[in-house]
Design a protein around this motif. Structure first.
Motif, PDB file in Angstrom:
ATOM      1  N   VAL A 170      16.211 -31.474  43.115  1.00 52.74           N
ATOM      2  CA  VAL A 170      17.341 -32.029  42.365  1.00 52.74           C
ATOM      3  C   VAL A 170      17.455 -31.370  40.995  1.00 52.74           C
ATOM      4  N   ARG A 171      16.323 -31.145  40.351  1.00 55.98           N
ATOM      5  CA  ARG A 171      16.352 -30.503  39.031  1.00 55.98           C
ATOM      6  C   ARG A 171      16.945 -29.099  39.121  1.00 55.98           C
ATOM      7  N   SER A 172      16.611 -28.358  40.156  1.00 54.96           N
ATOM      8  CA  SER A 172      17.151 -27.009  40.314  1.00 54.96           C
ATOM      9  C   SER A 172      18.658 -27.037  40.543  1.00 54.96           C
ATOM     10  N   ILE A 173      19.130 -28.031  41.287  1.00 56.44           N
ATOM     11  CA  ILE A 173      20.576 -28.151  41.508  1.00 56.44           C
ATOM     12  C   ILE A 173      21.283 -28.498  40.203  1.00 56.44           C
ATOM     13  N   LEU A 174      20.688 -29.411  39.426  1.00 54.03           N
ATOM     14  CA  LEU A 174      21.297 -29.785  38.150  1.00 54.03           C
ATOM     15  C   LEU A 174      21.386 -28.591  37.203  1.00 54.03           C
ATOM     16  N   LEU A 175      20.364 -27.766  37.184  1.00 52.44           N
ATOM     17  CA  LEU A 175      20.400 -26.570  36.348  1.00 52.44           C
ATOM     18  C   LEU A 175      21.509 -25.620  36.796  1.00 52.44           C
ATOM     19  N   THR A 176      21.674 -25.484  38.094  1.00 55.48           N
ATOM     20  CA  THR A 176      22.728 -24.611  38.611  1.00 55.48           C
ATOM     21  C   THR A 176      24.102 -25.158  38.260  1.00 55.48           C
ATOM     22  N   ILE A 177      24.287 -26.465  38.422  1.00 51.88           N
ATOM     23  CA  ILE A 177      25.569 -27.084  38.069  1.00 51.88           C
ATOM     24  C   ILE A 177      25.849 -26.903  36.588  1.00 51.88           C
ATOM     25  N   ARG A 178      24.798 -26.998  35.795  1.00 50.40           N
ATOM     26  CA  ARG A 178      24.986 -26.864  34.352  1.00 50.40           C
ATOM     27  C   ARG A 178      25.417 -25.459  33.965  1.00 50.40           C
ATOM     28  N   ARG A 179      24.955 -24.477  34.694  1.00 49.94           N
ATOM     29  CA  ARG A 179      25.415 -23.107  34.432  1.00 49.94           C
ATOM     30  C   ARG A 179      26.919 -23.003  34.673  1.00 49.94           C
ATOM     31  N   TYR A 180      27.406 -23.689  35.709  1.00 50.98           N
ATOM     32  CA  TYR A 180      28.846 -23.696  35.956  1.00 50.98           C
ATOM     33  C   TYR A 180      29.581 -24.466  34.858  1.00 50.98           C
ATOM     34  N   GLN A 181      28.961 -25.524  34.326  1.00 53.23           N
ATOM     35  CA  GLN A 181      29.572 -26.253  33.218  1.00 53.23           C
ATOM     36  C   GLN A 181      29.688 -25.368  31.986  1.00 53.23           C
ATOM     37  N   ARG A 182      28.679 -24.555  31.766  1.00 54.81           N
ATOM     38  CA  ARG A 182      28.707 -23.648  30.621  1.00 54.81           C
ATOM     39  C   ARG A 182      29.837 -22.628  30.766  1.00 54.81           C
ATOM     40  N   ILE A 183      30.032 -22.161  32.005  1.00 55.81           N
ATOM     41  CA  ILE A 183      31.090 -21.178  32.242  1.00 55.81           C
ATOM     42  C   ILE A 183      32.457 -21.789  32.010  1.00 55.81           C
ATOM     43  N   THR A 184      32.629 -23.057  32.397  1.00 58.57           N
ATOM     44  CA  THR A 184      33.941 -23.690  32.294  1.00 58.57           C
ATOM     45  C   THR A 184      34.160 -24.405  30.969  1.00 58.57           C
ATOM     46  N   ALA A 185      33.169 -24.417  30.080  1.00 50.72           N
ATOM     47  CA  ALA A 185      33.314 -25.123  28.809  1.00 50.72           C
ATOM     48  C   ALA A 185      34.448 -24.542  27.980  1.00 50.72           C
ATOM     49  N   VAL A 186      34.538 -23.226  27.950  1.00 44.19           N
ATOM     50  CA  VAL A 186      35.597 -22.576  27.182  1.00 44.19           C
ATOM     51  C   VAL A 186      36.958 -22.913  27.775  1.00 44.19           C
ATOM     52  N   ALA A 187      37.015 -22.932  29.100  1.00 51.81           N
ATOM     53  CA  ALA A 187      38.282 -23.261  29.760  1.00 51.81           C
ATOM     54  C   ALA A 187      38.708 -24.686  29.445  1.00 51.81           C
ATOM     55  N   GLU A 188      37.747 -25.604  29.335  1.00 55.75           N
ATOM     56  CA  GLU A 188      38.077 -26.985  28.993  1.00 55.75           C
ATOM     57  C   GLU A 188      38.660 -27.066  27.590  1.00 55.75           C
ATOM     58  N   ASP A 189      38.116 -26.289  26.640  1.00 57.16           N
ATOM     59  CA  ASP A 189      38.643 -26.285  25.275  1.00 57.16           C
ATOM     60  C   ASP A 189      40.081 -25.810  25.250  1.00 57.16           C
ATOM     61  N   GLU A 190      40.383 -24.820  26.092  1.00 61.62           N
ATOM     62  CA  GLU A 190      41.717 -24.234  26.082  1.00 61.62           C
ATOM     63  C   GLU A 190      42.753 -25.170  26.679  1.00 61.62           C
ATOM     64  N   ILE A 191      42.342 -26.002  27.636  1.00 55.40           N
ATOM     65  CA  ILE A 191      43.326 -26.850  28.309  1.00 55.40           C
ATOM     66  C   ILE A 191      43.302 -28.288  27.810  1.00 55.40           C
ATOM     67  N   SER A 192      42.427 -28.600  26.833  1.00 61.26           N
ATOM     68  CA  SER A 192      42.284 -29.991  26.396  1.00 61.26           C
ATOM     69  C   SER A 192      43.555 -30.533  25.767  1.00 61.26           C
ATOM     70  N   ASP A 193      44.385 -29.667  25.210  1.00 66.84           N
ATOM     71  CA  ASP A 193      45.623 -30.121  24.574  1.00 66.84           C
ATOM     72  C   ASP A 193      46.767 -30.274  25.566  1.00 66.84           C
ATOM     73  N   ASN A 194      46.556 -29.870  26.796  1.00 69.90           N
ATOM     74  CA  ASN A 194      47.591 -29.946  27.817  1.00 69.90           C
ATOM     75  C   ASN A 194      47.507 -31.299  28.512  1.00 69.90           C
ATOM     76  N   GLU A 195      48.521 -32.159  28.349  1.00 71.44           N
ATOM     77  CA  GLU A 195      48.472 -33.510  28.913  1.00 71.44           C
ATOM     78  C   GLU A 195      48.563 -33.515  30.431  1.00 71.44           C
ATOM     79  N   ASN A 196      49.067 -32.437  31.020  1.00 71.25           N
ATOM     80  CA  ASN A 196      49.244 -32.393  32.472  1.00 71.25           C
ATOM     81  C   ASN A 196      47.978 -31.992  33.210  1.00 71.25           C
ATOM     82  N   VAL A 197      46.917 -31.671  32.460  1.00 72.52           N
ATOM     83  CA  VAL A 197      45.678 -31.220  33.075  1.00 72.52           C
ATOM     84  C   VAL A 197      44.597 -32.256  32.837  1.00 72.52           C
TER      85      VAL A 197
END
Length: 675
Positions: A170-197
């Protein structure tokens, strides 16, 4: 030249005559087989599958589609009490669907006469001493040895391994998921102002085309450590990786299907004779040798280790008897191979006849059989459990609640958007260790006499979970997934004694030696064995105790169950009586309403009707191991990870994989952290 001509002519004539003789014999065999297939396999049983092939009989249905082929043989043409007959090549065969009939067959049928062509390939893969392939006295001797290794103490040691590997997984899966969260963190910042997303939908997730390799990594680690103390490290160091042994295993499983169940391969010499130098035969030898070399190396090292330990134990015992030192009781966490070697050493020293001579070849066959029989089936059971939970959110919620109440759970308040950004970016994995590492399970509140009196943390007991007692609902989920999708879909037995069955109200005797085909897939879906058999209902195995506020196993002989069943019957009789006095329209409406009202209670499932692990002398020796392992892994998984189907319209299809079945095109899933 002229003188040699008559001699040449006589030789040529002889070959022509021999050829014509062979053709005549073949034609006679064809005629005999065709006339045989035109008759009933059992003259006193009229329920026969039609249109047999003149040579294969109905064998092609078994080797084709796993579900539809067996439905054609065992269900479509069956009698009202679930009996059908058919031909397997030239041998008449019988099929039962009622669990009572199957249990009677299994109870008295230890012998299994293998199909020669199948046995040849299985022995090539698993060895001459495989528990699956041996019969008679050799099988009884091997079975006795193996049962001495699967003791309650060994199961307890295995549970420690199961819990530790599950947490690491489970710990290894969480680490892998977190790597994907890190990749998408910038994308979340860019779309946070968009109410449709919706920001939550763009959070990092692990998309898998097939979840099978992921689950194989944890089951292979458990198998390696529990069976022979070897860590394949498939789930360690925060990464999931497929070990070489798993790749070899996958190739050999697919190769087994090609050689045994593909009927075209029966007439392909390259598929039947391993010495023909084709690319697939060379690959088979390479992968088989890799597996054997690994197992033999482990066996030799383990044998030397056990011999040294036993010798050291004898030395210390002799010194303690002399009064020089005091013996201390040591605590060992032994794997199955170590226990087998100790059984061999102790029996060899005590038995004048030499006891059990467990050679390296025998142990290699034993471990390879465990690998094929245990590792793959537990992985398949977990795949189907996650698939069914993804389809049934209410049952998933109950499973998660139980896992968190027993194993513990740290609420890190990471469900809001701000904490998502903190985890996804700017926080190192080492700094956030508490978030990534799931807590150890709490010591279960048991009433065992003083066993839980020790303070938590004193020893490894805090990591040991009895999945049947402490995780009853999760255990029920696994039982129900095994019922709906048994990893081993079918088996055969030869009757060990005469058996009486009922056909159209008449008693009929089936004689000793009759071949019985058992389709576990359709037996588990027969309405006489399980109520509402096509539905996923873990509640058929457990019920909610309102007073103690926990799930508990259902007992059909319990007074509460008997009372509820009685009320259900009375309610149905009352509804039936009231419906008889109404019009056809109101009668149809009442019938629908009665179905709804009757659905509130479902009869408890009988463990004797769950035949995935067979019964009797040929039952699975690792059944207790499997029923402890799978709920533990599933509980750790669902506690912290949410598995969703990548495609909501995905429909599961089964395909044959050696003696087992598997998802035809895999099971695509999306993994994310559960909050």
């Amino acid at each position: 030249m002229i003188e040699s001509f008559p001699y040449f002519l006589s030789i040529k004539t002889l070959f022509i005559l021999l050829f014509l003789k062979v053709l005549h014999r073949l034609y006679q065999a064809y005629q005999r087989s065709r006339r045989l297939k035109e008759s009933l396999p059992f003259p006193n049983i009229p329920y026969t599958v039609p249109n047999p092939h003149w040579y294969f009989g109905h064998l092609r249905a078994i080797g084709s589609d796993v579900v539809r082929g067996q439905e054609h043989l065992c269900v479509t043409y069956a009698s009202p009490n679930g009996i059908s007959t058919f031909w397997t090549i030239n041998r008449p065969s019988l099929s039962f669907l009622r669990a009572d009939d199957i249990n009677q067959v299994l109870r008295y049928s230890f012998h299994r006469q293998h199909v020669p062509s199948l046995a040849f390939h299985f022995k090539k893969l698993l060895g001459q001493h495989s528990l699956i392939m041996t019969v008679g006295k050799e099988w009884m001797s091997n079975r006795a040895i193996v049962q001495r290794a699967f003791t309650p103490a060994s199961l307890r040691d295995c549970k420690i391994v199961m819990c530790d590997v599950s947490r690491r997984f489970v710990r290894s899966i969480l680490l892998t998921i977190r790597r994907y969260q890190r990749i998408t963190a910038v994308a979340e910042d860019e779309i946070s102002d968009n109410e449709n997303v919706n920001p939550d939908r763009s959070a990092g997730k692990w998309i898998l085309q097939d979840i099978s390799p992921l689950l194989k990594s944890v089951t292979i680690d458990v198998f390696g450590l529990a069976a022979f103390g070897h860590d394949f490290n498939s789930t360690s160091q925060g990464r999931i990786q497929e070990p070489l042994i798993s790749k070899s295993f996958n190739f050999l499983s697919d190769d087994m299907v090609r050689r045994t169940f593909d009927l075209r391969s029966r007439f392909n010499p390259a598929a039947q004779y391993y010495y023909i130098p084709t690319s697939l035969n060379r690959q088979f030898k390479k992968e088989n040798k890799a597996l054997r070399d690994l197992l033999l190396d482990v066996i030799q090292k383990k044998r030397l280790q056990v011999q040294n330990q036993e010798q050291d134990k004898k030395d210390r015992l002799s010194m303690s008897e002399g009064g020089s030192i005091k013996m201390k009781k040591e605590k060992h966490v032994d794997d199955l191979l170590t226990r087998l070697l100790r059984v061999s050493l102790s029996s060899s020293s005590d038995d004048k006849k030499g006891g059990f001579n467990l050679t390296d070849e025998y142990l290699s066959d034993f471990l390879l059989t465990l690998l094929f029989a245990g590792h793959d089936t537990t992985c398949l059971s977990l795949i189907y459990a996650l698939y069914l939970l993804a389809r049934h959110p209410e049952q998933e919620k109950r499973c998660v609640e139980e896992a968190r109440s027993v194993l513990g759970w740290k609420n890190t308040n990471c469900h809001n958007k701000e904490s998502h950004h903190n985890i996804g970016a700017g926080v190192s994995e080492d700094d956030n260790e508490d978030f990534l590492l799931p807590p150890a399970p709490r010591r279960p509140s048991s009433t065992n006499k003083g066993q839980d009196a020790k303070e938590e943390g004193e020893d490894d007991d805090g990591y040991v979970i009895d999945s049947i007692k402490e995780l009853p609902y999760t255990h029920a989920v696994m039982l129900e997934s095994i019922r709906l999708y048994p990893p081993v879909t079918n088996s055969i037995r030869d009757l060990g004694r005469d058996m009486e069955i009922e056909i159209d109200g008449k008693k009929t005797t089936i004689h000793t030696g009759t071949r019985v085909f058992m389709s576990f897939y359709w037996i588990h879906r027969h309405p006489e064995n399980f109520e509402r058999p096509a539905e996923f209902l873990p509640e058929r195995w457990v019920r909610w105790n309102k007073e103690q506020k926990r799930w508990e196993e259902r007992d059909p002989d319990d007074e509460i169950e008997k009372e509820m069943a009685k009320k259900k019957i009375e309610r149905r009789d009352k509804e039936k009586t009231s419906n008889e006095n109404e019009s056809d329209h109101s009668k149809n409406t009442a019938t629908k309403d009665s179905d709804v009202s009757s659905s509130n209670y479902i009869s408890p499932g009988l463990r004797s009707n769950l035949l995935s692990f067979a019964a009797g002398g040929r039952s699975c020796v690792g059944v207790r191991f499997a029923l402890q392992e799978t709920p533990i892994i599933l509980a750790y998984f669902v506690r912290d990870i949410k598995a969703e189907l990548a495609d909501e319209d995905f429909e599961l299809e089964l395909a044959r994989s050696g003696p087992n079945q598997k998802p035809k095109d895999g099971v695509p899933m999306v993994l994310s952290r559960r909050f």
